[in-house]
Structure formats: C-alpha cells, structure tokens
Enzyme design. Structure first.
Site, mmCIF file in Angstrom:
data_model
loop_
_atom_site.group_PDB
_atom_site.id
_atom_site.type_symbol
_atom_site.label_atom_id
_atom_site.label_comp_id
_atom_site.label_asym_id
_atom_site.label_seq_id
_atom_site.Cartn_x
_atom_site.Cartn_y
_atom_site.Cartn_z
ATOM 1 C CB CYS A 115 -62.598 -41.488 3.434
ATOM 2 S SG CYS A 115 -63.384 -39.988 4.072
ATOM 3 C CB CYS A 151 -61.380 -38.018 6.921
ATOM 4 S SG CYS A 151 -61.583 -39.699 7.546
ATOM 5 C CB CYS A 178 -65.231 -43.142 5.878
ATOM 6 S SG CYS A 178 -64.078 -42.276 6.968
ATOM 7 C CB CYS A 232 -61.985 -23.682 11.225
ATOM 8 S SG CYS A 232 -63.418 -22.749 10.722
ATOM 9 C CB CYS A 259 -65.274 -39.024 8.635
ATOM 10 S SG CYS A 259 -65.317 -38.627 6.872
#
Length: 141
Positions: free
Chosen positions: A100, A97, A52, A122, A49
């Site tokens: 976060c 995610c 984070c 995607c 991510c």
C-alpha cells in the site's frame, strides 16, 4: 510509485486514526519509546501493515536495539520497498509497505548489531499490527 492497494487521502483518513494517517500516509514519526511494539518480543507471529494488513516482518526478525522504536534485521521477502529519503538535510533509506505504500520508517546499515544482516529496520509501532499466527508459515504447510 504505484502499489497494489491504492486509495485516496479521504479513503485513508476514513480508515486510519489520525496518528496512523500522519505516520503511514504523511511520513510522520512517533516519539521514541512511545510505541506499543518497542518492547514487544513474542516468540512467534507476524507484524503486518496497520493500513492494509500485508505481512511485513516475523517475530524472529525483531531484535532489541535500544533505539526507541521496533527494530528488525530483515523482512518477509518482497514485503518492504526501499527508496532514498533526502528530507531533514541528509540521505536515508525510507521503507514503505510494498502493498500500500504506507510509511514504515527507515533502514540503517553498518551499526554493528550482531544480526545476520547488520541492518536495523527502525519502524514506527503505529505502522504495525501484530498477528499471533504466522501466515507465511501457514501458507507453506
């Protein structure tokens, strides 16, 4: 929905560049074929991510879909949370995610890709940061 990493909009704005903030925190989408990870196919590594640094996908879960965004057929277990997105007058599965809540993109099923899951995650390149080493493998060693 709450996540382990919680920050205010002003904290996210201070941490992320404007494009990252628009996509990760405001559920935007980068233009097709514009992201740096669309045609990125390393043999090993992890896509984490961008907000984070939580590991999301391994390099071997990525595949060529031709859709214009990075495509993955599966995630690192527990890394991504799915929920229904009813914007744009249709029902889709949004992925964020799990650490976060940053917007990653959407999941599409049953498109006939020759992958183990017949799913296409995607994902916006802006939502990702590639790491050469694989923390998932390293933690099992």
């Amino acid at each position: 929905m709450s996540f382990p990493v919680e920050k205010s909009s002003s904290e996210w704005r201070a941490q992320l560049n404007p494009e990252q903030f628009k996509i990760l925190r405001q559920k935007g989408t980068e233009p097709a074929f514009s992201g740096k990870y669309d045609k990125h196919y390393p043999a090993e590594g992890v896509y984490a991510c961008a907000a984070c640094a939580a590991p999301l996908y391994t390099a071997n879960q990525k595949f060529k879909s031709g859709c214009g965004w990075p495509a993955f057929f599966d995630t690192i277990p527990g890394a991504v949370t799915r929920h229904t997105d009813r914007t744009l007058g249709m029902e889709r599965t949004e992925i964020v995610c799990s650490n976060c809540g940053g917007h990653l993109g959407h999941v599409f099923k049953g498109e006939g890709f020759p992958t183990p899951t017949d799913e296409r995650h995607c994902v916006n390149s802006v939502s990702l940061k590639f790491q050469d080493s694989d923390p998932v493998k390293e933690s099992k060693a």
